[in-house]
Design a protein around this motif. Structure first.
Motif, PDB file in Angstrom:
ATOM      1  N   ASP A  41       0.811  -1.215   0.000  1.00  0.00           N
ATOM      2  CA  ASP A  41       0.000   0.000   0.000  1.00  0.00           C
ATOM      3  C   ASP A  41       0.846   1.268   0.000  1.00  0.00           C
ATOM      4  O   ASP A  41       0.305   2.380   0.038  1.00  0.00           O
ATOM      5  N   ALA A  42       2.154   1.108  -0.046  1.00  0.00           N
ATOM      6  CA  ALA A  42       3.032   2.280   0.014  1.00  0.00           C
ATOM      7  C   ALA A  42       2.833   3.163  -1.213  1.00  0.00           C
ATOM      8  O   ALA A  42       2.652   2.677  -2.329  1.00  0.00           O
ATOM      9  N   GLU A  43       2.888   4.456  -0.976  1.00  0.00           N
ATOM     10  CA  GLU A  43       2.874   5.422  -2.070  1.00  0.00           C
ATOM     11  C   GLU A  43       4.317   5.813  -2.367  1.00  0.00           C
ATOM     12  O   GLU A  43       5.063   6.207  -1.469  1.00  0.00           O
ATOM     13  N   ILE A  44       4.719   5.681  -3.617  1.00  0.00           N
ATOM     14  CA  ILE A  44       6.105   5.916  -3.998  1.00  0.00           C
ATOM     15  C   ILE A  44       6.151   6.965  -5.095  1.00  0.00           C
ATOM     16  O   ILE A  44       5.463   6.845  -6.108  1.00  0.00           O
ATOM     17  N   PHE A  45       6.969   7.987  -4.854  1.00  0.00           N
ATOM     18  CA  PHE A  45       7.156   9.011  -5.879  1.00  0.00           C
ATOM     19  C   PHE A  45       8.609   8.981  -6.307  1.00  0.00           C
ATOM     20  O   PHE A  45       9.515   9.098  -5.483  1.00  0.00           O
ATOM     21  N   HIS A  46       8.836   8.788  -7.599  1.00  0.00           N
ATOM     22  CA  HIS A  46      10.179   8.701  -8.158  1.00  0.00           C
ATOM     23  C   HIS A  46      10.551  10.015  -8.838  1.00  0.00           C
ATOM     24  O   HIS A  46       9.758  10.578  -9.586  1.00  0.00           O
ATOM     25  N   ARG A  47      11.768  10.449  -8.581  1.00  0.00           N
ATOM     26  CA  ARG A  47      12.363  11.535  -9.364  1.00  0.00           C
ATOM     27  C   ARG A  47      13.736  11.070  -9.822  1.00  0.00           C
ATOM     28  O   ARG A  47      14.619  10.824  -8.993  1.00  0.00           O
ATOM     29  N   ASP A  48      13.900  10.950 -11.113  1.00  0.00           N
ATOM     30  CA  ASP A  48      15.197  10.617 -11.670  1.00  0.00           C
ATOM     31  C   ASP A  48      15.867  11.931 -12.044  1.00  0.00           C
ATOM     32  O   ASP A  48      15.597  12.507 -13.103  1.00  0.00           O
ATOM     33  N   LEU A  49      16.725  12.405 -11.167  1.00  0.00           N
ATOM     34  CA  LEU A  49      17.316  13.727 -11.334  1.00  0.00           C
ATOM     35  C   LEU A  49      18.434  13.747 -12.365  1.00  0.00           C
ATOM     36  O   LEU A  49      18.895  14.829 -12.764  1.00  0.00           O
TER      37      LEU A  49
END
Length: 225
Positions: free
Chosen positions: A35-43
């Motif tokens: 149920d985890a919310e994951i936000f990815h940023r590939d900088l």
């Protein structure tokens, strides 16, 4: 529900050890916390702009008008505020962090938002309970011994997140990557550590967006810099 903010920084898009370690942690974490919310940023793939004159002025209270740069900084800061765990891939470039990660930090280290000064001393304003996990890959070994004096990456990460109020900081090193045999052993140990960490962490801390009205707001960014 736990929230993860994942920041990838390696310019090596195919065989990066730090990228692989981040992916290992996230995959193992999601298996335990579907149920985890994951936000990815590939900088690295999508780098942020470096600190501009307009943003530098806008970040100083009363010094500049709102700009599109400030809107981006607001978005990035909100992502940081909402995250329970910040997972960072941090390759060791020229003895420090990649400029992509520094650019991200320049958008989120903000007076009156993520830090303030109280009686002349800094106070972090990020909500409590956050954890930072940084996967640091380096060509040599800098964790201890004389070479540790050349490590300007991990002390900075510990300091700057602590400055914003995050003191639970885990550094996972994959060293000796320029020496294949030793590098493989170190990377394997770091991989096991990533899986173990995924099994250990995960308690979400509710985010209270209300600022502490008792904390005076004062700029930590000199206009002349």
């Amino acid at each position: 529900m736990p929230n993860l903010l994942v920041l990838q920084n390696s310019a090596n898009l195919e065989t990066s050890v730090s990228r692989r370690l981040v992916a290992t942690f996230v995959e193992a974490y999601v298996q335990r916390h579907p149920d985890a919310e994951i936000f990815h940023r590939d900088l690295a793939r999508n780098p942020l702009p470096h600190l501009s004159p307009s943003l530098a002025a806008a970040l100083l209270p009363g010094q500049g008008a709102a700009t599109p740069d400030l809107g981006l900084a607001d978005v990035l800061t909100e992502e940081l505020e909402a995250a329970d765990i910040i997972v960072i891939g941090a390759p060791f470039y020229n003895f420090t962090i990649p400029s992509t990660l520094k650019a991200w930090l320049d958008h989120v280290v903000r007076v009156g938002r993520t830090f303030a000064y109280v009686d002349g001393a800094p106070r972090g304003l990020l909500p409590p309970g956050k954890k930072v996990i940084a996967f640091v890959a380096s060509g040599g070994a800098y964790a201890e011994g004389p070479a540790s004096a050349m490590d300007f990456a991990t002390p900075y990460l510990r300091f700057i997140f602590g400055f914003m109020g995050v003191t639970d900081i885990e550094i996972v090193r994959a060293e000796w990557q320029a020496v294949p045999e030793r590098g493989a052993i170190s990377a394997q140990a770091a991989t096991e550590r990533a899986r173990n960490l995924a099994a250990q962490v995960g308690t979400a801390i509710p985010f209270d967006p209300q600022p502490d009205a008792s904390v005076p707001r004062r700029s930590g960014l000199a206009a002349s810099l």
